[in-house]
Scaffold this active site. Structure first.
Site: not given
Ligand code: GLY
Length: 399
Positions: A119, A178
């Site tokens: 992230d 993601d």
């Molecule tokens: N990347 C985490 C979410 O979309 O909740």
């Protein structure tokens, strides 16, 4: 002004008796006034600036009573609130948002070295990356480059992908859809530094994701677990979706956005095709009001919570996708789909009003974890404002 050519094509198409292959195409107009909607966003976030406690913590989600849930800089969402402020600066030109954005960046000290998940792209590219984009101030560059170097350490040649999480004992090497979003950081840093390996890693990640993360209908799995010795895929499951086999709404939106940005960065037709296919199934399965439920296969539809964040992410991505596709009917289709999503969100049903804070209501963070269900969540606002900015840049000259 990179969007003008597209609009000129559309304007020309509209003025011809039979534009190539698309005689009936109409450009869908926003049902909202862009300036008024920007004012609504500015009003909402002016209240946040006024009332936010003096703290190093960062807004994540707003409760209906007008208070914020604040998180530490290591939280995966910590880049979005600064990014919201920078987008408000870009949309309004008001220096107050720049000052607020600069102040928020100070809270992210050392985050570019946090290497415990993927992230870092969300944290640094949406915050410092937005600041760089809207100010061109090169003092932000080293932080972003360092973040890309950190992200690079999470790549293993045997799997060909960047590892998403370290904190799940049941998986050897989890990679979530993601993660496509973080490739933008690597593409940017490869150009900035000349480190071609960053681009190679990003492309490898995208290729493996294209091969492994999609079902036959181009819906996506959420989590793939890779074998750290053979590099093969051990299982395809979900964490935040309803079921391993279901189409989690935000995951599908990440796929549309991630492959669109990868197509833009590489110019490759196969990535563009993948973005289109991911978008087509998302759009085909949208419910009547145009905003997805948190999972397209959630069992209680129509009594399931919505996910406005998925709509906002998809809208922003589709505006870009409409610029990348060549066929006029595809340009119209993705542009109009983006406008339809924005039209659905820019309504009293989805727009917060003071004393509620934040901008968009009705997002769902992690339904199976019973967390952030049908709430305001900051990343919905980030992508909504990004879409408004993209739309603004699309405006044809007024004279
Ligand atoms: N990347 C985490 C979410 O979309 O909740």
């Amino acid at each position: 002004m990179k969007y003008f050519p597209f609009f000129l094509i559309l304007l020309l198409a509209g003025s011809c008796a039979e534009p190539a292959g698309e005689a009936d195409a109409q450009l869908l107009e926003p049902a909202f006034d862009l300036d008024s909607l920007t004012e609504v966003a500015a009003r909402q976030y002016a209240k946040t600036l006024e009332t936010l406690p003096d703290t190093n913590r960062i807004p994540r989600n707003a409760h209906p009573d007008g208070t914020w849930n604040l998180v530490k800089k290591g939280n995966w969402v910590s880049g979005f609130y600064p990014g919201v402020l920078w987008h408000l600066y870009a949309l309004t030109g008001d220096e107050k948002w720049k000052e607020a954005g600069e102040a928020e960046l100070l809270k992210l000290d050392s985050v570019q070295f946090f290497d415990y998940d993927h992230d870092i792209g969300f944290r640094i590219f949406n915050s410092f990356g937005s600041a760089l984009r809207f100010t061109k101030d090169s003092s932000y560059v080293p932080v972003i480059v360092d973040a890309a170097k950190t992200l690079k350490t999470r790549y293993r040649p045997v799997t060909g992908v960047i590892r998403s999480w370290d904190w799940h004992d049941q998986w050897q090497y989890p990679v979530i859809i993601d993660n496509m979003m973080n490739l933008e950081l690597l593409f940017w840093a490869a150009r900035q530094t000349g480190d071609a390996e960053m681009e190679t890693i990003a492309i490898s990640h995208a290729e493996h994701t294209m091969d492994n993360h999609f079902r036959d209908d181009y819906s996506t799995y959420h989590v793939l677990d890779y074998d750290t010795l053979s590099g093969s895929v051990r299982e395809k499951v979900t964490f935040q979706g309803y079921a391993d086999s279901s189409m989690w709404a935000r995951g599908q939106a990440w796929a549309i956005y991630g492959f669109t940005l990868t197509a833009r960065e590489t110019g490759r037709a196969d990535f563009l095709k993948q973005a289109q296919s991911a978008a087509d199934i998302f759009l085909k399965r949208l419910p009547e009001d145009g905003v997805p439920y948190w999972d397209f296969d959630a069992p209680g539809i129509p009594d399931e919570p919505k996910d406005a964040s998925a709509a906002a992410i998809a809208a922003s991505a589709l505006l870009e996708l409409s610029q990348l596709v060549e066929a006029a009917d595809d340009q119209y289709r993705y542009h109009n789909a983006a406008i339809a999503l924005l039209n659905a969100l820019a309504t009293p049903e989805y727009l917060a009003a003071l004393p509620q804070q934040g901008l968009l209501l009705h997002s769902t963070g992690h339904k199976p974890g019973n967390s952030e269900i049908d709430e305001h969540i900051i990343y919905a606002d980030y992508y909504f404002l990004e879409a408004l900015l993209r739309l603004k840049e699309l405006q044809p000259p007024t004279e």
